[in-house]
Design a protein around this motif. Structure first.
Motif, PDB file in Angstrom:
ATOM      1  N   THR A   1      45.141  47.449  44.859  1.00 41.52           N
ATOM      2  CA  THR A   1      45.860  47.112  46.090  1.00 41.52           C
ATOM      3  C   THR A   1      45.013  46.209  46.978  1.00 41.52           C
ATOM      4  N   SER A   2      43.729  46.537  47.100  1.00 41.79           N
ATOM      5  CA  SER A   2      42.827  45.729  47.923  1.00 41.79           C
ATOM      6  C   SER A   2      42.643  44.328  47.358  1.00 41.79           C
ATOM      7  N   LEU A   3      42.516  44.234  46.034  1.00 35.35           N
ATOM      8  CA  LEU A   3      42.377  42.925  45.413  1.00 35.35           C
ATOM      9  C   LEU A   3      43.625  42.080  45.651  1.00 35.35           C
ATOM     10  N   THR A   4      44.786  42.693  45.497  1.00 37.82           N
ATOM     11  CA  THR A   4      46.044  41.964  45.703  1.00 37.82           C
ATOM     12  C   THR A   4      46.151  41.440  47.124  1.00 37.82           C
ATOM     13  N   ARG A   5      45.804  42.270  48.089  1.00 29.54           N
ATOM     14  CA  ARG A   5      45.873  41.854  49.492  1.00 29.54           C
ATOM     15  C   ARG A   5      44.926  40.702  49.792  1.00 29.54           C
ATOM     16  N   ALA A   6      43.839  40.619  49.030  1.00 32.70           N
ATOM     17  CA  ALA A   6      42.869  39.536  49.232  1.00 32.70           C
ATOM     18  C   ALA A   6      43.213  38.293  48.423  1.00 32.70           C
ATOM     19  N   GLY A   7      44.290  38.337  47.643  1.00 36.09           N
ATOM     20  CA  GLY A   7      44.648  37.192  46.814  1.00 36.09           C
ATOM     21  C   GLY A   7      43.867  37.121  45.527  1.00 36.09           C
ATOM     22  N   LEU A   8      43.469  38.285  45.015  1.00 38.43           N
ATOM     23  CA  LEU A   8      42.698  38.367  43.780  1.00 38.43           C
ATOM     24  C   LEU A   8      43.415  39.248  42.767  1.00 38.43           C
ATOM     25  N   VAL A   9      43.074  39.046  41.498  1.00 39.94           N
ATOM     26  CA  VAL A   9      43.641  39.840  40.412  1.00 39.94           C
ATOM     27  C   VAL A   9      42.500  40.353  39.542  1.00 39.94           C
ATOM     28  N   PHE A  10      42.514  41.642  39.257  1.00 36.40           N
ATOM     29  CA  PHE A  10      41.493  42.216  38.381  1.00 36.40           C
ATOM     30  C   PHE A  10      41.502  41.485  37.048  1.00 36.40           C
ATOM     31  N   ASP A  11      40.288  41.157  36.560  1.00 38.01           N
ATOM     32  CA  ASP A  11      40.163  40.436  35.295  1.00 38.01           C
ATOM     33  C   ASP A  11      39.656  41.360  34.196  1.00 38.01           C
ATOM     34  N   ARG A  12      38.410  41.815  34.305  1.00 39.05           N
ATOM     35  CA  ARG A  12      37.855  42.673  33.257  1.00 39.05           C
ATOM     36  C   ARG A  12      36.587  43.353  33.752  1.00 39.05           C
ATOM     37  N   TRP A  13      36.191  44.391  33.015  1.00 40.58           N
ATOM     38  CA  TRP A  13      34.903  45.038  33.277  1.00 40.58           C
ATOM     39  C   TRP A  13      33.787  44.169  32.718  1.00 40.58           C
ATOM     40  N   CYS A  14      32.700  44.075  33.458  1.00 40.33           N
ATOM     41  CA  CYS A  14      31.574  43.240  33.038  1.00 40.33           C
ATOM     42  C   CYS A  14      30.362  44.053  32.622  1.00 40.33           C
ATOM     43  N   ALA A  15      30.457  45.377  32.673  1.00 36.77           N
ATOM     44  CA  ALA A  15      29.370  46.267  32.254  1.00 36.77           C
ATOM     45  C   ALA A  15      29.978  47.470  31.555  1.00 36.77           C
ATOM     46  N   ASP A  16      29.290  47.986  30.560  1.00 35.37           N
ATOM     47  CA  ASP A  16      29.812  49.106  29.786  1.00 35.37           C
ATOM     48  C   ASP A  16      30.072  50.339  30.646  1.00 35.37           C
ATOM     49  N   ASP A  17      29.279  50.526  31.689  1.00 36.26           N
ATOM     50  CA  ASP A  17      29.475  51.693  32.553  1.00 36.26           C
ATOM     51  C   ASP A  17      30.486  51.443  33.669  1.00 36.26           C
ATOM     52  N   ARG A  18      31.146  50.304  33.625  1.00 30.01           N
ATOM     53  CA  ARG A  18      32.200  49.953  34.585  1.00 30.01           C
ATOM     54  C   ARG A  18      31.707  49.927  36.030  1.00 30.01           C
ATOM     55  N   THR A  19      30.461  49.554  36.216  1.00 32.42           N
ATOM     56  CA  THR A  19      29.922  49.392  37.566  1.00 32.42           C
ATOM     57  C   THR A  19      30.089  47.959  38.085  1.00 32.42           C
ATOM     58  N   TRP A  20      30.484  47.041  37.202  1.00 31.60           N
ATOM     59  CA  TRP A  20      30.740  45.654  37.573  1.00 31.60           C
ATOM     60  C   TRP A  20      32.073  45.216  36.986  1.00 31.60           C
ATOM     61  N   PHE A  21      32.821  44.438  37.766  1.00 32.60           N
ATOM     62  CA  PHE A  21      34.052  43.859  37.242  1.00 32.60           C
ATOM     63  C   PHE A  21      34.233  42.462  37.816  1.00 32.60           C
ATOM     64  N   SER A  22      35.086  41.685  37.181  1.00 34.22           N
ATOM     65  CA  SER A  22      35.417  40.362  37.686  1.00 34.22           C
ATOM     66  C   SER A  22      36.872  40.333  38.132  1.00 34.22           C
ATOM     67  N   ALA A  23      37.139  39.484  39.099  1.00 37.22           N
ATOM     68  CA  ALA A  23      38.499  39.260  39.599  1.00 37.22           C
ATOM     69  C   ALA A  23      38.723  37.770  39.734  1.00 37.22           C
ATOM     70  N   ASN A  24      39.933  37.345  39.494  1.00 37.05           N
ATOM     71  CA  ASN A  24      40.283  35.941  39.546  1.00 37.05           C
ATOM     72  C   ASN A  24      41.197  35.639  40.730  1.00 37.05           C
ATOM     73  N   PRO A  25      41.172  34.418  41.245  1.00 39.99           N
ATOM     74  CA  PRO A  25      42.131  34.055  42.284  1.00 39.99           C
ATOM     75  C   PRO A  25      43.553  34.209  41.769  1.00 39.99           C
ATOM     76  N   ALA A  26      44.396  34.798  42.593  1.00 37.33           N
ATOM     77  CA  ALA A  26      45.805  35.000  42.186  1.00 37.33           C
ATOM     78  C   ALA A  26      46.505  33.657  42.147  1.00 37.33           C
TER      79      ALA A  26
END
Length: 217
Positions: free
Chosen positions: A192-217
């Motif tokens: 929800t927060s990513l959407t409000r900021a104009g971003l879209v979840f992309d993928r996890w960038c670490a095996d422990d899911r402590t990092w992720f990437s988001a792309n411009p919507a």
């Protein structure tokens, strides 16, 4: 015994000068193209900045502490994240240090909005966060050694989605303490927060899911 300068939010500058990169730069480097330009929000004293420079990335480091930025060997901008308006975009924007878990919802939204405003079309925002399961697992005494600094958590208190604690640092005969409060975000709240900021979840960038990437919507 506490020593040295502290930032407005209680970060001990000397500790951040001593702390080495703890693998963050490698995660970022693997998620972006070779030589990608990076805007680092909340750079501190440059422990990640310098590792990214060594990996061939031009970095602009942003922090609101002049004392922190005095340690950084890169282009710097002294500004609060929520007030940043560079009029430039970057291949990647880095929001590390679990800043997305800030306790205040308004700050959380503003940080993501700043990241979105500065990422180039086709670029990505890289975010370090505390996954929901971290909030369940945190205990007093938890920690370890990072470089020459021993890091331990104490005084852990939970209040709904908020977790407060004191992190204690020690190096040789020196010690520092820093209190913090962070907010638990589940997958729904995060998206929800990513959407409000104009971003879209992309993928996890670490095996422990402590990092992720988001792309411009």
């Amino acid at each position: 015994m506490d020593q040295g300068a502290f930032t407005a939010d209680g970060c001990p500058v000397e500790v951040y000068r001593l702390l080495p990169s703890d693998g963050e730069a490698g995660i970022v480097h693997a998620a972006v193209p070779e030589g990608a330009s990076i805007l680092e929000l909340g750079s501190g004293a440059g422990r990640v900045t310098h590792a990214l420079l060594d990996l061939g990335h031009p970095v602009v480091a942003v922090d609101d502490s002049p004392e922190m930025l005095a340690e950084v060997r890169a282009e710097t901008v002294c500004s609060k994240i929520e007030e940043l308006r560079l009029g430039r975009v970057f291949d990647a924007v880095l929001l590390g240090s679990h800043l997305v878990n800030t306790a205040a919802d308004a700050d959380h939204a503003a940080f993501l909005a700043t990241a979105r405003a500065h990422v180039a079309p086709g670029g990505r925002v890289l975010v370090e966060w505390h996954p929901p399961e971290w909030f369940e697992s945190v205990r007093d005494g938890q920690g370890g050694r990072i470089g020459e600094v021993d890091v331990r958590l104490g005084q852990v208190v939970r209040d709904g989605d908020l977790l407060s604690a004191v992190v204690r640092y020690s190096a040789g005969d020196r010690s520092w303490a820093q209190a913090f409060t962070c907010r638990r975000l589940d997958a729904t709240a995060l998206n929800t927060s990513l959407t409000r900021a104009g971003l879209v979840f992309d993928r996890w960038c670490a095996d422990d899911r402590t990092w992720f990437s988001a792309n411009p919507a």
